[in-house]
Write an enzyme that holds these catalytic residues in place. Structure first.
Site, mmCIF file in Angstrom:
data_model
loop_
_atom_site.group_PDB
_atom_site.id
_atom_site.type_symbol
_atom_site.label_atom_id
_atom_site.label_comp_id
_atom_site.label_asym_id
_atom_site.label_seq_id
_atom_site.Cartn_x
_atom_site.Cartn_y
_atom_site.Cartn_z
ATOM 1 N N SER A 1 -6.215 -4.218 1.841
ATOM 2 C CA SER A 1 -6.620 -3.642 0.344
ATOM 3 C C SER A 1 -8.246 -3.589 0.454
ATOM 4 C CB SER A 1 -6.317 -4.209 -0.776
ATOM 5 O OG SER A 1 -6.672 -3.973 -1.948
ATOM 6 N N TYR B 1 -4.282 -12.187 -4.977
ATOM 7 C CA TYR B 1 -4.277 -11.054 -4.429
ATOM 8 C C TYR B 1 -5.630 -10.765 -3.698
ATOM 9 C CZ TYR B 1 -3.356 -5.771 -3.621
ATOM 10 O OH TYR B 1 -3.343 -4.587 -3.099
HETATM 11 P P1 NAD Z 1 4.944 -0.673 -4.416
HETATM 12 O O1 NAD Z 1 5.050 -1.548 -5.753
HETATM 13 O O2 NAD Z 1 5.134 0.679 -4.461
HETATM 14 O O3 NAD Z 1 5.435 -1.087 -3.000
HETATM 15 C C1 NAD Z 1 5.629 -2.483 -2.766
HETATM 16 C C2 NAD Z 1 6.738 -2.660 -1.884
HETATM 17 O O4 NAD Z 1 6.875 -4.110 -1.550
HETATM 18 C C3 NAD Z 1 8.238 -2.325 -2.227
HETATM 19 O O5 NAD Z 1 8.955 -1.469 -1.418
HETATM 20 C C4 NAD Z 1 8.672 -3.548 -2.672
HETATM 21 O O6 NAD Z 1 10.168 -3.461 -2.761
HETATM 22 C C5 NAD Z 1 8.121 -4.392 -1.584
HETATM 23 N N1 NAD Z 1 8.275 -5.972 -1.604
HETATM 24 C C6 NAD Z 1 7.958 -6.548 -2.895
HETATM 25 N N2 NAD Z 1 8.114 -7.920 -2.901
HETATM 26 C C7 NAD Z 1 9.154 -7.929 -1.678
HETATM 27 C C8 NAD Z 1 9.711 -9.000 -0.926
HETATM 28 N N3 NAD Z 1 9.705 -10.346 -1.526
HETATM 29 N N4 NAD Z 1 10.348 -8.835 0.156
HETATM 30 C C9 NAD Z 1 10.300 -7.457 0.676
HETATM 31 N N5 NAD Z 1 9.610 -6.489 0.169
HETATM 32 C C10 NAD Z 1 9.165 -6.793 -1.125
HETATM 33 O O7 NAD Z 1 3.270 -0.866 -4.223
HETATM 34 P P2 NAD Z 1 2.155 -0.303 -3.060
HETATM 35 O O8 NAD Z 1 1.108 0.130 -3.977
HETATM 36 O O9 NAD Z 1 2.934 0.676 -2.073
HETATM 37 O O10 NAD Z 1 2.062 -1.620 -2.351
HETATM 38 C C11 NAD Z 1 1.937 -1.436 -0.950
HETATM 39 C C12 NAD Z 1 0.818 -2.151 -0.135
HETATM 40 O O11 NAD Z 1 -0.229 -1.937 -0.589
HETATM 41 C C13 NAD Z 1 0.793 -3.576 -0.806
HETATM 42 O O12 NAD Z 1 0.529 -4.541 0.220
HETATM 43 C C14 NAD Z 1 -0.501 -3.455 -1.637
HETATM 44 O O13 NAD Z 1 -1.142 -4.688 -1.749
HETATM 45 C C15 NAD Z 1 -1.171 -2.350 -0.926
HETATM 46 N N6 NAD Z 1 -2.374 -1.678 -1.707
HETATM 47 C C16 NAD Z 1 -2.000 -1.020 -2.663
HETATM 48 C C17 NAD Z 1 -2.750 -0.451 -3.113
HETATM 49 C C18 NAD Z 1 -2.910 0.444 -4.520
HETATM 50 O O14 NAD Z 1 -3.527 0.999 -5.066
HETATM 51 N N7 NAD Z 1 -1.350 0.796 -4.872
HETATM 52 C C19 NAD Z 1 -4.359 -0.567 -2.609
HETATM 53 C C20 NAD Z 1 -4.717 -1.219 -1.755
HETATM 54 C C21 NAD Z 1 -3.552 -1.864 -1.034
#
Ligand code: NAD
Length: 259
Positions: A141, A154
């Protein structure tokens, strides 16, 4: 381009992970989905991916449990005899001031966002080394590069992911296995949508101000990065043009950290 390669994408039942899985599938990869979701949704996703002409499989491993992560890697290897791409994407967020941050919330965020990346890399590395080819991609991130208040676990986890990425890249530098990180700015997924009300409370501002000032306000382009943009970056990092890219941090933040 990636015909018949086998890709595991953790946390791929939603958001960024799902977009990554679909883009890898459209490039020819067989896909292992993972994440939390109702069985009906999982069935729909598996159908959508297999309709793209590749194998789709779901493994329910809880990314906070090292034994389940190891078992997932072993299961995929047993089924396919190879693992080419590992995308460590599963993640959760918790928003609270540091003095109010519970131990449980800290442990959960660190386990899913950081320790799972270590456990999955450790299990897949012997397989990829023996193949002489592999792509490990960690969805970190922009919070791996800069902090925001009220996200101590985080931010700590994502900084840790970048350190782990560089260390693994060096250890595997001559093996044909690359290890890179992607650092998206804000992407409008459930993870971000669900933190808007807690961020409003923690900062004492309205939810609209969180959207305008905290989220979009940090990105000079004034727009969110899309999940598909991140998926395309993963496909690029798996492709021939990225053969000599390792240990990198691919920043996709609309200019967030340039200012
Ligand atoms: P999201 O909530 O849409 O997806 C998260 C995924 O992780 C889901 O499939 C969920 O079921 C899974 N998950 C959660 N806990 C779990 C567990 N214990 N075991 C297995 N799977 C689990 O969120 P997202 O925004 O798509 O995030 C995905 C990645 O991208 C994360 O690592 C997040 O930190 C990173 N990220 C997101 C953003 C943003 O702005 N959305 C920005 C930078 C980085």
């Amino acid at each position: 381009m990636l015909d018949s390669k086998v890709a595991i994408v953790t946390g791929s039942t939603s958001g960024i992970g799902l977009a990554i899985a679909k883009q890898l599938a459209s490039s020819g990869c067989h896909i292992v989905l993972n994440g939390l979701a109702e069985s009906e949704k999982i069935d729909t996703l598996l159908r959508e991916i297999s309709d793209m002409g590749v194998n789709a499989q779901y493994i329910s491993a809880d990314m906070s449990k090292p034994d389940e992560i190891e078992a997932m890697i072993a299961d995929v290897y047993q089924k396919h005899g190879r693992i080419d791409v590992l995308v460590n994407n599963a993640g959760v967020q918790h928003v609270a001031a540091v003095e109010e941050f519970s131990r449980e919330a800290w442990d959960k965020v660190i386990a899913i966002n950081l320790s799972s990346v270590f456990h999955a890399i450790k299990a897949v590395t012997p397989i990829m080394k023996q193949q002489g080819w592999g792509r490990i991609i960690n969805v970190a991130s922009i919070h791996g590069k800069v902090a925001s208040p009220y996200k101590s676990a985080y931010v700590a986890a994502k900084h840790g992911v970048l350190g782990l990425t560089k260390t693994v890249a060096l250890e595997l530098a001559t093996t044909g296995v690359t290890c890179n990180a992607i650092c998206p700015g804000y992407v409008l997924t459930p993870l971000v949508e669900n933190q808007i009300s807690d961020t409003a409370k923690a900062r004492g501002i309205s939810e609209q101000q969180v959207m305008d000032d905290v989220l979009l306000g940090t990105q000079p382009t004034g727009r969110f990065t899309s999940a598909d943009d991140v998926g395309a970056m993963v496909v690029f990092l798996c492709g021939a043009a990225a053969n000599n890219i390792t240990g990198s941090e691919q920043v996709m933040d609309g200019g967030y950290i340039s200012g």
